[in-house]
Motif scaffolding. Structure first.
Motif, PDB file in Angstrom:
ATOM      1  N   SER A 214      77.725  37.375  45.397  1.00 19.31           N
ATOM      2  CA  SER A 214      78.898  36.658  45.901  1.00 19.31           C
ATOM      3  C   SER A 214      78.854  36.401  47.407  1.00 19.31           C
ATOM      4  CB  SER A 214      80.172  37.447  45.560  1.00 19.31           C
ATOM      5  OG  SER A 214      80.159  38.711  46.196  1.00 19.31           O
ATOM      6  N   ILE A 215      77.715  36.652  48.048  1.00 23.71           N
ATOM      7  CA  ILE A 215      77.606  36.501  49.505  1.00 23.71           C
ATOM      8  C   ILE A 215      77.119  35.090  49.838  1.00 23.71           C
ATOM      9  CG2 ILE A 215      76.486  37.378  51.585  1.00 23.71           C
ATOM     10  CD1 ILE A 215      76.177  40.059  50.131  1.00 23.71           C
ATOM     11  N   TYR A 216      77.768  34.470  50.830  1.00 19.77           N
ATOM     12  CA  TYR A 216      77.368  33.133  51.298  1.00 19.77           C
ATOM     13  C   TYR A 216      76.548  33.262  52.582  1.00 19.77           C
ATOM     14  CZ  TYR A 216      80.840  31.226  48.064  1.00 19.77           C
ATOM     15  OH  TYR A 216      81.552  30.892  46.945  1.00 19.77           O
ATOM     16  N   ASP A 217      75.586  32.377  52.740  1.00 18.57           N
ATOM     17  CA  ASP A 217      74.776  32.389  53.962  1.00 18.57           C
ATOM     18  C   ASP A 217      75.115  31.222  54.893  1.00 18.57           C
ATOM     19  OD1 ASP A 217      73.793  30.387  52.401  1.00 18.57           O
ATOM     20  OD2 ASP A 217      71.725  31.095  52.342  1.00 18.57           O
ATOM     21  N   VAL A 218      76.248  30.558  54.628  1.00 21.42           N
ATOM     22  CA  VAL A 218      76.722  29.488  55.520  1.00 21.42           C
ATOM     23  C   VAL A 218      78.150  29.810  55.937  1.00 21.42           C
ATOM     24  CG1 VAL A 218      75.239  27.693  54.552  1.00 21.42           C
ATOM     25  CG2 VAL A 218      77.488  28.102  53.553  1.00 21.42           C
ATOM     26  N   ASP A 219      78.608  29.173  57.024  1.00 21.04           N
ATOM     27  CA  ASP A 219      79.939  29.461  57.554  1.00 21.04           C
ATOM     28  C   ASP A 219      80.443  28.224  58.291  1.00 21.04           C
ATOM     29  OD1 ASP A 219      81.920  30.574  59.737  1.00 21.04           O
ATOM     30  OD2 ASP A 219      81.687  32.205  58.273  1.00 21.04           O
ATOM     31  N   PHE A 220      81.762  28.019  58.245  1.00 20.60           N
ATOM     32  CA  PHE A 220      82.341  26.891  58.984  1.00 20.60           C
ATOM     33  C   PHE A 220      82.149  27.034  60.488  1.00 20.60           C
ATOM     34  CE2 PHE A 220      84.744  25.512  55.197  1.00 20.60           C
ATOM     35  CZ  PHE A 220      84.628  24.141  55.356  1.00 20.60           C
ATOM     36  N   GLY A 221      81.902  28.265  60.961  1.00 21.45           N
ATOM     37  CA  GLY A 221      81.633  28.457  62.380  1.00 21.45           C
ATOM     38  C   GLY A 221      80.363  27.762  62.826  1.00 21.45           C
ATOM     39  N   ASP A 222      79.474  27.405  61.872  1.00 21.06           N
ATOM     40  CA  ASP A 222      78.241  26.681  62.215  1.00 21.06           C
ATOM     41  C   ASP A 222      78.524  25.235  62.598  1.00 21.06           C
ATOM     42  OD1 ASP A 222      76.993  29.007  61.370  1.00 21.06           O
ATOM     43  OD2 ASP A 222      76.677  28.259  59.332  1.00 21.06           O
ATOM     44  N   VAL A 223      79.690  24.715  62.206  1.00 21.70           N
ATOM     45  CA  VAL A 223      80.023  23.301  62.433  1.00 21.70           C
ATOM     46  C   VAL A 223      80.633  23.157  63.821  1.00 21.70           C
ATOM     47  CG1 VAL A 223      81.312  21.300  61.603  1.00 21.70           C
ATOM     48  CG2 VAL A 223      80.435  22.993  59.975  1.00 21.70           C
ATOM     49  N   ARG A 224      80.002  22.367  64.662  1.00 16.29           N
ATOM     50  CA  ARG A 224      80.504  22.132  66.016  1.00 16.29           C
ATOM     51  C   ARG A 224      81.575  21.046  65.985  1.00 16.29           C
ATOM     52  NH1 ARG A 224      79.379  26.182  69.537  1.00 16.29           N
ATOM     53  NH2 ARG A 224      77.243  26.923  69.191  1.00 16.29           N
ATOM     54  N   GLY A 225      82.681  21.299  66.636  1.00 21.86           N
ATOM     55  CA  GLY A 225      83.761  20.325  66.685  1.00 21.86           C
ATOM     56  C   GLY A 225      84.418  20.169  65.322  1.00 21.86           C
ATOM     57  N   ASP A 424      78.980  17.374  74.380  1.00 27.39           N
ATOM     58  CA  ASP A 424      79.352  18.693  74.903  1.00 27.39           C
ATOM     59  C   ASP A 424      79.608  19.696  73.780  1.00 27.39           C
ATOM     60  OD1 ASP A 424      79.106  17.768  77.449  1.00 27.39           O
ATOM     61  OD2 ASP A 424      81.269  17.492  77.806  1.00 27.39           O
ATOM     62  N   GLU A 425      80.203  19.238  72.688  1.00 23.60           N
ATOM     63  CA  GLU A 425      80.447  20.143  71.569  1.00 23.60           C
ATOM     64  C   GLU A 425      79.159  20.460  70.824  1.00 23.60           C
ATOM     65  OE1 GLU A 425      83.498  18.549  69.134  1.00 23.60           O
ATOM     66  OE2 GLU A 425      85.094  18.875  70.618  1.00 23.60           O
ATOM     67  N   LEU A 426      78.273  19.478  70.713  1.00 21.41           N
ATOM     68  CA  LEU A 426      76.989  19.730  70.077  1.00 21.41           C
ATOM     69  C   LEU A 426      76.154  20.717  70.877  1.00 21.41           C
ATOM     70  CD1 LEU A 426      75.842  16.164  68.921  1.00 21.41           C
ATOM     71  CD2 LEU A 426      76.544  18.054  67.463  1.00 21.41           C
ATOM     72  N   ALA A 432      83.960  28.285  70.750  1.00 20.29           N
ATOM     73  CA  ALA A 432      83.557  28.365  69.350  1.00 20.29           C
ATOM     74  C   ALA A 432      84.689  27.864  68.451  1.00 20.29           C
ATOM     75  CB  ALA A 432      83.192  29.796  68.990  1.00 20.29           C
ATOM     76  N   GLY A 433      84.315  27.125  67.404  1.00 12.84           N
ATOM     77  CA  GLY A 433      85.315  26.554  66.510  1.00 12.84           C
ATOM     78  C   GLY A 433      85.795  27.543  65.455  1.00 12.84           C
ATOM     79  N   THR A 434      86.675  27.063  64.615  1.00 17.32           N
ATOM     80  CA  THR A 434      87.239  27.890  63.547  1.00 17.32           C
ATOM     81  C   THR A 434      86.147  28.279  62.558  1.00 17.32           C
ATOM     82  OG1 THR A 434      89.289  26.630  63.754  1.00 17.32           O
ATOM     83  CG2 THR A 434      89.038  27.996  61.802  1.00 17.32           C
ATOM     84  N   ASN A 435      86.120  29.547  62.183  1.00 16.63           N
ATOM     85  CA  ASN A 435      85.119  30.009  61.218  1.00 16.63           C
ATOM     86  C   ASN A 435      85.726  30.144  59.827  1.00 16.63           C
ATOM     87  OD1 ASN A 435      86.580  32.423  61.213  1.00 16.63           O
ATOM     88  ND2 ASN A 435      85.193  33.413  62.667  1.00 16.63           N
ATOM     89  N   SER A 436      84.887  30.484  58.864  1.00 18.17           N
ATOM     90  CA  SER A 436      85.338  30.545  57.476  1.00 18.17           C
ATOM     91  C   SER A 436      86.364  31.644  57.250  1.00 18.17           C
ATOM     92  CB  SER A 436      84.132  30.756  56.544  1.00 18.17           C
ATOM     93  OG  SER A 436      83.310  29.614  56.513  1.00 18.17           O
ATOM     94  N   GLN A 437      86.239  32.766  57.956  1.00 21.08           N
ATOM     95  CA  GLN A 437      87.165  33.867  57.740  1.00 21.08           C
ATOM     96  C   GLN A 437      88.588  33.475  58.110  1.00 21.08           C
ATOM     97  OE1 GLN A 437      86.615  37.033  56.313  1.00 21.08           O
ATOM     98  NE2 GLN A 437      88.849  36.912  56.361  1.00 21.08           N
ATOM     99  N   ALA A 438      88.756  32.799  59.249  1.00 17.64           N
ATOM    100  CA  ALA A 438      90.091  32.367  59.670  1.00 17.64           C
ATOM    101  C   ALA A 438      90.680  31.366  58.678  1.00 17.64           C
ATOM    102  CB  ALA A 438      90.023  31.759  61.073  1.00 17.64           C
ATOM    103  N   MET A 439      89.846  30.443  58.200  1.00 17.95           N
ATOM    104  CA  MET A 439      90.316  29.469  57.217  1.00 17.95           C
ATOM    105  C   MET A 439      90.643  30.150  55.896  1.00 17.95           C
ATOM    106  SD  MET A 439      87.513  26.490  58.139  1.00 17.95           S
ATOM    107  CE  MET A 439      88.047  25.333  56.892  1.00 17.95           C
ATOM    108  N   ARG A 440      89.838  31.129  55.530  1.00 16.98           N
ATOM    109  CA  ARG A 440      90.061  31.841  54.272  1.00 16.98           C
ATOM    110  C   ARG A 440      91.379  32.613  54.296  1.00 16.98           C
ATOM    111  NH1 ARG A 440      85.120  33.278  53.632  1.00 16.98           N
ATOM    112  NH2 ARG A 440      85.259  35.230  54.768  1.00 16.98           N
TER     113      ARG A 440
END
Length: 539
Positions: A214-225, A424-426, A432-440
């Motif tokens: 059940s572990i994911y290796d991707v996260d919304f924190g990887d997305v810039r902007g 600049d965001e790239l 740092a942007g919103t990550n998956s944990q905060a959205m979850r």
């Protein structure tokens, strides 16, 4: 005869084989066949009678794979140390009007032949369902649909458990309340059925499997902007709303979509079994993973056919929308799909199931998925990009976007624009942007409010996106100011009745994320904003 079972088992087999002719009898045992993703019970009846010439007759509406099983069974019997009957063998697969498919009848037919010829004393035969394919040397091979078969076995009070190939044991053991007996060869199955050996049932490893897979290796924190896009995706996940992203190439639409499963609640055991049985029936479970612990993410290519998307064939099999059950169906480059192919999704989007009808029977597959789509605003993709010039003519843009019909867009709750990301965001110069944990966390809070709201309602309504019209009127009450705002928007944008209700459902989700008991002007205004983009692009 496999050497691993030892000389004692070989002696037992040869002894039975030497005395098989002492008496002939009718053998009967239980097995299953797959119809779509459902397992249907089948009785295997084997009758052996004296005849001048040996002959094997298989009846009961078998397909080619089942008919060929007689040759595999004969060689597996001989190569396992038993004797092939030199008489007339009639094998009946009942009921006779049910199509029988696949090679899963090899093991039950072989055991039936051995029991009918007196080479197997069936002490345990009536207590277990049996499925499995056989190799010529007598080893078992895995079959499709072991999970569905185990589920149906558990419903049969006359069966203690199921005997099946060892490679399918972990998958079937997910079902509690039955004994799952793994066998690696025909000889081992014979010894178990005769009571000569005991085989420990495969243990259920539900908790261990969920922890492992059940572990994911991707996260919304990887997305810039793209913070506004993340906000929209949080709302979509919170209320289980369908969403479309429109923006130039390289703006991050696909990257955002692939991370959507990371903010959805973890699959529960019932949901996991529902989804796993679809992949099990298709033989598409990942190697070494008997249970799906993560929500499926399906991303078919735009060249997919109607049958590939919604299911079809003869007999019918599930398509991509069923493989996305309890998960995400991502359609990238939406206007590139065949318009007719997209239109066949309209009914499943509303009902959560898809029914494939044929002349003799209809098959219904689950298709309760969340749709995420991505599209460029024009053929070249740069119509909305301030840094690149768009050379597409208005007729070209109109033809391109017209591939997505109005009725289909009406069924997508949230429409957002995903602009190109500034340098600049790239480069990582911004915070740092919103990550998956905060959205979850936001999603979990909203889902909890919905669970309380719909606890006493219909069982098929669990999320805001699924609310009926009656529930919309009950749970989405507006103030006078909000009613005037919504009236103006509906008249100004020419929204349909379905779009009107979807705005209210999205507004209810926005209020749930904010932990607000009622919908206010701010919530409604944001919901209306998610319906305006397509009106600009399609007019």
């Amino acid at each position: 005869m496999p050497s691993r079972w030892g000389s004692s088992l070989l002696s037992f087999s040869l002894c039975l084989g030497a005395n098989w002719g002492a008496e002939h009898m009718l053998a009967r045992l239980k097995t299953f066949t797959l119809l779509g993703i459902e397992a249907m019970p089948v009785d295997v009846e084997v009758d052996i009678s004296p005849a001048a010439m040996p002959k094997t007759i298989l009846v009961g509406l078998p397909d080619t794979a089942v008919k060929e099983s007689t040759h595999r069974v004969e060689r597996a019997i001989v190569n396992s140390g038993f004797t092939r009957p030199h008489d007339r063998v009639v094998i009946n697969l009942a009921p006779g009007d049910l199509p029988k498919q696949a090679a899963s009848f090899d093991l039950p037919v072989a055991l039936g032949v051995l029991a009918g010829s007196g080479q197997l004393i069936p002490d345990r035969l009536e207590h277990y369902a049996i499925v499995g394919e056989l190799a010529l040397e007598g080893f078992t091979r895995p079959v499709k649909g072991a999970l569905s078969i185990a589920i149906e076995t558990a419903k049969n009070e006359g069966l203690r458990g199921i005997v099946l190939p060892a490679e399918n044991a972990g998958e079937a053991a997910v079902v509690e309340g039955i004994e799952v007996i793994p066998v690696e060869s025909l000889a081992q199955a014979v010894a178990f059925m005769a009571g000569e050996i005991d085989i420990a049932p495969a243990p259920s490893r539900l908790t261990e499997l969920f922890e492992q897979f059940s572990i994911y290796d991707v996260d919304f924190g990887d997305v810039r902007g793209q913070e506004s896009a993340k906000r929209a995706m949080t709302l979509a996940a919170a209320g289980r709303h369908n969403l479309i992203m429109i923006g130039p190439p390289g703006s991050g639409k696909t990257m955002l979509a692939k991370r959507m499963p990371t903010v959805l609640p973890q699959l529960g055991a019932p949901e996991s079994i529902e989804t796993t049985r679809i992949y099990s029936a298709l033989g598409q479970l990942p190697s070494g993973q008997p249970l799906l612990a993560r929500r499926p993410f399906r991303s078919p290519h735009h060249t997919i056919s109607d049958a590939g998307l919604v299911g079809g064939g003869s007999p019918p099999s599930p398509g991509e929308i069923s493989k996305a059950h309890n998960g995400i169906l991502f359609l990238d480059e939406l206007p590139e799909f065949n318009r007719k192919t997209l239109e066949v999704m309209r009914q499943p989007l509303e009902d959560g199931v898809v029914t494939i009808s044929r002349a003799l029977r209809s098959t219904t597959f689950p298709a309760d998925f969340m749709l995420i789509a991505a599209a460029n605003p024009c053929p070249c993709g740069y119509r909305s990009d301030p840094r690149r010039a768009c050379n597409c003519t208005p007729p070209q843009v109109e033809k391109y976007m017209s591939k997505i019909s109005g009725p289909l867009m009406d069924r997508i709750d949230i429409h957002i624009e995903v602009p190109a990301v500034p340098f600049d965001e790239l480069a990582g110069k911004s915070a740092a942007g919103t990550n998956s944990q905060a959205m979850r966390d936001d999603v979990a809070r909203a889902r909890e409010a919905q669970s309380d709201r719909f606890s006493d309602g219909p069982a098929d309504v669990r999320y805001n996106a699924q609310m009926t019209s009656r529930q919309v009127r009950e749970f989405c009450k507006l103030t006078t100011t909000c009613q005037q705002m919504l009236r103006h928007s509906v008249e100004e944008m020419g929204l349909s009745a379905r779009a009107h209700d979807k705005i209210l459902r999205v507004a209810r989700t926005i209020a749930d994320v904010a932990s607000a008991p009622d919908i206010n002007e701010e919530h409604l205004a944001e919901a209306i904003g998610y319906r305006s983009l397509d009106r600009d692009l399609w007019t």
